[in-house]
Design an enzyme around this catalytic site. Structure first.
Site, PDB file in Angstrom:
ATOM      1  N   LYS A  72      43.460  37.395  38.851  1.00 29.43           N
ATOM      2  CA  LYS A  72      43.822  37.407  40.274  1.00 29.43           C
ATOM      3  C   LYS A  72      42.979  36.425  41.092  1.00 29.43           C
ATOM      4  O   LYS A  72      43.512  35.653  41.891  1.00 29.43           O
ATOM      5  CB  LYS A  72      43.694  38.835  40.817  1.00 29.43           C
ATOM      6  CG  LYS A  72      44.044  38.988  42.289  1.00 29.43           C
ATOM      7  CD  LYS A  72      44.401  40.424  42.623  1.00 29.43           C
ATOM      8  CE  LYS A  72      43.358  41.414  42.161  1.00 29.43           C
ATOM      9  NZ  LYS A  72      42.060  41.262  42.841  1.00 29.43           N
ATOM     10  N   THR A  74      41.320  33.888  39.896  1.00 25.43           N
ATOM     11  CA  THR A  74      41.673  32.558  39.398  1.00 25.43           C
ATOM     12  C   THR A  74      42.939  32.049  40.072  1.00 25.43           C
ATOM     13  O   THR A  74      43.031  30.877  40.454  1.00 25.43           O
ATOM     14  CB  THR A  74      41.861  32.605  37.869  1.00 25.43           C
ATOM     15  OG1 THR A  74      40.665  33.106  37.270  1.00 25.43           O
ATOM     16  CG2 THR A  74      42.162  31.239  37.303  1.00 25.43           C
ATOM     17  N   ARG A  95      36.082  37.816  48.243  1.00 23.29           N
ATOM     18  CA  ARG A  95      34.919  38.704  48.351  1.00 23.29           C
ATOM     19  C   ARG A  95      33.755  38.117  47.562  1.00 23.29           C
ATOM     20  O   ARG A  95      33.948  37.347  46.621  1.00 23.29           O
ATOM     21  CB  ARG A  95      35.255  40.094  47.778  1.00 23.29           C
ATOM     22  CG  ARG A  95      36.262  40.874  48.585  1.00 23.29           C
ATOM     23  CD  ARG A  95      36.649  42.160  47.861  1.00 23.29           C
ATOM     24  NE  ARG A  95      37.338  41.886  46.609  1.00 23.29           N
ATOM     25  CZ  ARG A  95      37.507  42.764  45.637  1.00 23.29           C
ATOM     26  NH1 ARG A  95      37.001  43.978  45.751  1.00 23.29           N
ATOM     27  NH2 ARG A  95      38.163  42.452  44.544  1.00 23.29           N
ATOM     28  N   LYS A 106      31.937  42.477  33.867  1.00 20.33           N
ATOM     29  CA  LYS A 106      32.699  41.262  34.135  1.00 20.33           C
ATOM     30  C   LYS A 106      31.945  39.984  33.775  1.00 20.33           C
ATOM     31  O   LYS A 106      32.534  39.020  33.305  1.00 20.33           O
ATOM     32  CB  LYS A 106      33.117  41.220  35.605  1.00 20.33           C
ATOM     33  CG  LYS A 106      34.061  42.354  35.993  1.00 20.33           C
ATOM     34  CD  LYS A 106      34.505  42.261  37.429  1.00 20.33           C
ATOM     35  CE  LYS A 106      35.514  41.156  37.619  1.00 20.33           C
ATOM     36  NZ  LYS A 106      36.085  41.146  38.979  1.00 20.33           N
ATOM     37  N   ALA A 274      37.414  47.844  45.527  1.00 21.43           N
ATOM     38  CA  ALA A 274      38.725  48.374  45.899  1.00 21.43           C
ATOM     39  C   ALA A 274      38.994  49.734  45.285  1.00 21.43           C
ATOM     40  O   ALA A 274      39.869  50.458  45.749  1.00 21.43           O
ATOM     41  CB  ALA A 274      39.823  47.407  45.496  1.00 21.43           C
ATOM     42  N   PHE A 302      41.959  44.638  42.814  1.00 19.95           N
ATOM     43  CA  PHE A 302      42.724  45.317  41.768  1.00 19.95           C
ATOM     44  C   PHE A 302      44.226  45.221  42.018  1.00 19.95           C
ATOM     45  O   PHE A 302      44.715  44.206  42.486  1.00 19.95           O
ATOM     46  CB  PHE A 302      42.247  46.755  41.603  1.00 19.95           C
ATOM     47  CG  PHE A 302      40.803  46.850  41.177  1.00 19.95           C
ATOM     48  CD1 PHE A 302      40.342  46.170  40.066  1.00 19.95           C
ATOM     49  CD2 PHE A 302      39.881  47.596  41.901  1.00 19.95           C
ATOM     50  CE1 PHE A 302      39.006  46.232  39.668  1.00 19.95           C
ATOM     51  CE2 PHE A 302      38.553  47.676  41.514  1.00 19.95           C
ATOM     52  CZ  PHE A 302      38.119  46.998  40.399  1.00 19.95           C
ATOM     53  N   PHE A 383      49.154  31.582  28.813  1.00 21.91           N
ATOM     54  CA  PHE A 383      48.233  31.304  27.713  1.00 21.91           C
ATOM     55  C   PHE A 383      48.982  30.543  26.620  1.00 21.91           C
ATOM     56  O   PHE A 383      50.212  30.684  26.477  1.00 21.91           O
ATOM     57  CB  PHE A 383      47.663  32.600  27.142  1.00 21.91           C
ATOM     58  CG  PHE A 383      46.704  33.311  28.061  1.00 21.91           C
ATOM     59  CD1 PHE A 383      45.336  33.098  27.964  1.00 21.91           C
ATOM     60  CD2 PHE A 383      47.163  34.193  29.030  1.00 21.91           C
ATOM     61  CE1 PHE A 383      44.443  33.756  28.808  1.00 21.91           C
ATOM     62  CE2 PHE A 383      46.293  34.850  29.882  1.00 21.91           C
ATOM     63  CZ  PHE A 383      44.918  34.630  29.770  1.00 21.91           C
ATOM     64  N   TRP A 411      44.528  27.700  35.385  1.00 23.42           N
ATOM     65  CA  TRP A 411      43.295  27.938  34.624  1.00 23.42           C
ATOM     66  C   TRP A 411      42.941  26.690  33.806  1.00 23.42           C
ATOM     67  O   TRP A 411      41.780  26.292  33.738  1.00 23.42           O
ATOM     68  CB  TRP A 411      43.479  29.149  33.701  1.00 23.42           C
ATOM     69  CG  TRP A 411      42.234  29.538  32.963  1.00 23.42           C
ATOM     70  CD1 TRP A 411      41.238  30.358  33.384  1.00 23.42           C
ATOM     71  CD2 TRP A 411      41.848  29.089  31.650  1.00 23.42           C
ATOM     72  NE1 TRP A 411      40.250  30.465  32.427  1.00 23.42           N
ATOM     73  CE2 TRP A 411      40.598  29.702  31.356  1.00 23.42           C
ATOM     74  CE3 TRP A 411      42.423  28.250  30.702  1.00 23.42           C
ATOM     75  CZ2 TRP A 411      39.927  29.481  30.152  1.00 23.42           C
ATOM     76  CZ3 TRP A 411      41.760  28.029  29.504  1.00 23.42           C
ATOM     77  CH2 TRP A 411      40.519  28.650  29.240  1.00 23.42           C
TER      78      TRP A 411
END
Length: 556
Positions: A72, A74, A95, A106, A274, A302, A383, A411
């Site tokens: 998200k 990214t 954020r 993470k 969140a 999220f 991907f 990405w």
């Protein structure tokens, strides 16, 4: 391909003063630099922008998160770069990452691949010290509460009814439930206490919802930190704590300006979780960005059930912000995970699992379109192991929903990899958008949690024991019924059971605890087993983070 941190460290950054001047028209005199590549923008300067026309606000949200990853942040970065790539003036608003998840699960939260905000190490670690200021302001109030009790307790605070916890920007389960002031009379009165993580602090919520220093001070003063024996609420301003708390936060309230890998401007400011808070960056940053650009891309934490609902029902309701379009982010591998595939197997083609898992995406699309009333596009992060058959299946299913669809490659390719997404978003922003709230201000608190549970989570009912129902009833009677509800629950499922993947319906939402956030002006309803002080996993990300030859490694 190099790792995220290797890509970030190889980036050619521009001086932040140049980014501010060339991309936003902000003169260097209005910046408070923190080194060469990050700066705070003066609140006095931002006040001069209030008469300018707002740009279009784009919300990036997602499916229910999975261990397989969705991307998200990214996508938020990639879309901002893509809008600039196609000739639009765009800014992103994110954020600030919390050190808890950075060292926990993470390992970093600044985007990924060639869609990142930089300087990546700074953003993920101490950045400009905002979280430290919030932690200190929170804990100053905690210290003043215990100090007041120690010196006679003139306000008659009931030590059994103190609601205010200390906070720490780290996942530390050992601090959830503790005893303080042990060791005799010189150390105060012993009582049961505990820590939350900084991002769950009401001070963080106040920080992100305040529109000025005066508003910040007033909200801090209205914090209800406890009750007397006759259950009269006691506020921070009665301890005269709010002035000093404001002083600690005065510099932090100015939004932070950094850049993407493509040298486009990004505001990164504030960071409530969140799943246990309202999950949005600061109102000041978003409102300022809208005065400075034609398009502002921001994210809510999220999935669209949890983060987007709070973005609308709390942040937008309170600030007047209204999104013109939404992007729902997903990946094929995450859809297969929702379809029951083990996370170790999600890179293998599995059309049956993919078809089964797509109901999660469909539920989120339905919420964004029909419950929130926002035009949306579905964007899959692509991907190289996604097969043609899988992509065709996804496209066919999404086309039936009547929303645009794209497979983005930002990405790997940066902004140009999301150019199609950017063009779709520009088109959506030209359509009529009438964002809707899930409930009305005039609804009771109990009605509000029921509407969220049934309309958004598709629950059959909401339950609570007699004690919690009594607390909700008292808050209603005490005049807090018009406040929004902030649901704290697992982010991994529409239900309160993290193991229920896809799109469960007719489940039960149990409210186990209620907290008043009178300064932030919402009521937190804690559902299921969610913790406001997370713990570290068995193998924390911190074990991989290191300093090698003067360079930070391991931040993914």
């Amino acid at each position: 391909m190099p790792s995220d941190i290797e890509i970030a460290q190889a980036a050619k950054l521009q001086r932040i003063a140049a980014v501010a001047r060339e991309k936003l028209g902000i003169a260097e005199e209005h910046l408070e630099p923190y080194g060469h590549y990050k700066a705070k923008v003066s609140l006095k300067y931002l006040d001069t922008l209030k008469g300018k026309k707002d740009g279009k606000l784009v919300l990036v949200t997602a499916i229910s998160p999975t261990p397989a990853g969705e991307g998200k942040t990214t996508t938020t970065v990639g879309l901002g770069d893509a809008l600039n790539h196609i000739g639009k003036k765009a800014v992103i608003c994110l954020r600030e990452p919390s050190l808890g998840p950075v060292f926990g699960m993470k390992g970093g939260a600044a985007g990924g691949g060639y869609a990142q905000v930089v300087p990546m190490e700074d953003i993920n670690l101490h950045f400009t010290g905002d979280f430290g200021a919030i932690q200190l302001a929170n804990n100053l109030l905690a210290a003043m509460i215990d100090n007041h009790i120690n010196h006679g307790n003139e306000l008659g605070i009931d030590v059994r009814r103190i609601q205010w916890k200390r906070v720490l920007d780290m996942n530390d389960r050992a601090l959830r439930d503790i005893a303080i002031a042990l060791g005799g009379p010189a150390n105060g009165y012993p009582r049961q206490d505990g820590f939350d993580i900084v991002v769950a602090s009401e001070v963080m919520a106040i920080f992100c919802l305040s529109t000025s220093l005066d508003d910040l001070k007033q909200r801090l003063g209205n914090i209800v930190f406890g009750y007397t024996r006759d259950q009269r609420p006691v506020k921070a301003k009665e301890l005269q704590a709010h002035g000093a708390m404001t002083v600690l936060l005065k510099d932090a309230l100015a939004p932070n300006l950094v850049q993407t890998l493509e040298n486009n401007p990004a505001f990164i400011h504030g960071g409530p979780f969140a799943n246990i808070a309202h999950g949005c960056n600061s109102v000041i940053a978003t409102q300022s960005a809208l005065k400075l650009a034609d398009y502002v891309v921001t994210e809510a934490g999220f999935g669209a059930d949890l983060g987007a609902e709070k973005f609308l029902d709390i942040k937008c309701r309170k600030s007047g912000l209204r999104p013109s379009a939404a992007v729902i982010v997903a990946t094929i591998r995450a859809m297969k995970y929702h379809g029951g595939v083990d996370v170790k197997e999600v890179n293998k083609e599995n059309l049956a699992a993919l078809e089964k898992g797509l109901v999660n995406l469909e539920r989120h699309v339905e919420n964004v379109q029909k419950v929130y009333g926002i035009p949306c596009v579905v964007s899959f992060n692509r991907f190289n192991f996604d097969t043609r058959a899988e992509m065709d299946l996804v496209k066919a299913r999404v086309s039936k929903l009547g929303v645009p669809f794209t497979m983005a490659t930002h990405w790997a390719d940066g902004g140009k990899g999301a150019a199609e997404l950017a063009k779709i978003v520009v088109g959506l922003c030209e359509q009529p958008s009438k964002p809707a709230f899930v409930y009305e201000d005039s609804d009771t608190l109990w009605d509000k949690i029921n509407k969220i549970a049934k309309k958004v989570y598709r629950a059959s009912e909401v339950t609570a024991d007699a004690k919690v129902r009594g607390q909700i009833k008292k808050l209603q009677e005490d005049g807090y019924g018009h406040y929004p509800v902030c649901v704290a629950k697992t982010q991994y499922s529409f239900s309160t059971d993290a193991a229920l993947r896809a799109a469960p319906s007719n489940h039960v939402i149990n409210v186990r605890e209620v907290r008043l956030a009178a300064g932030a002006e919402f009521v937190v309803m804690i559902c299921g087993d969610i913790m406001t002080m997370p713990g570290l996993p068995k193998i924390p990300s911190a074990t991989k983070i290191d300093l090698v030859d003067g360079k930070v490694v391991g931040l993914f």
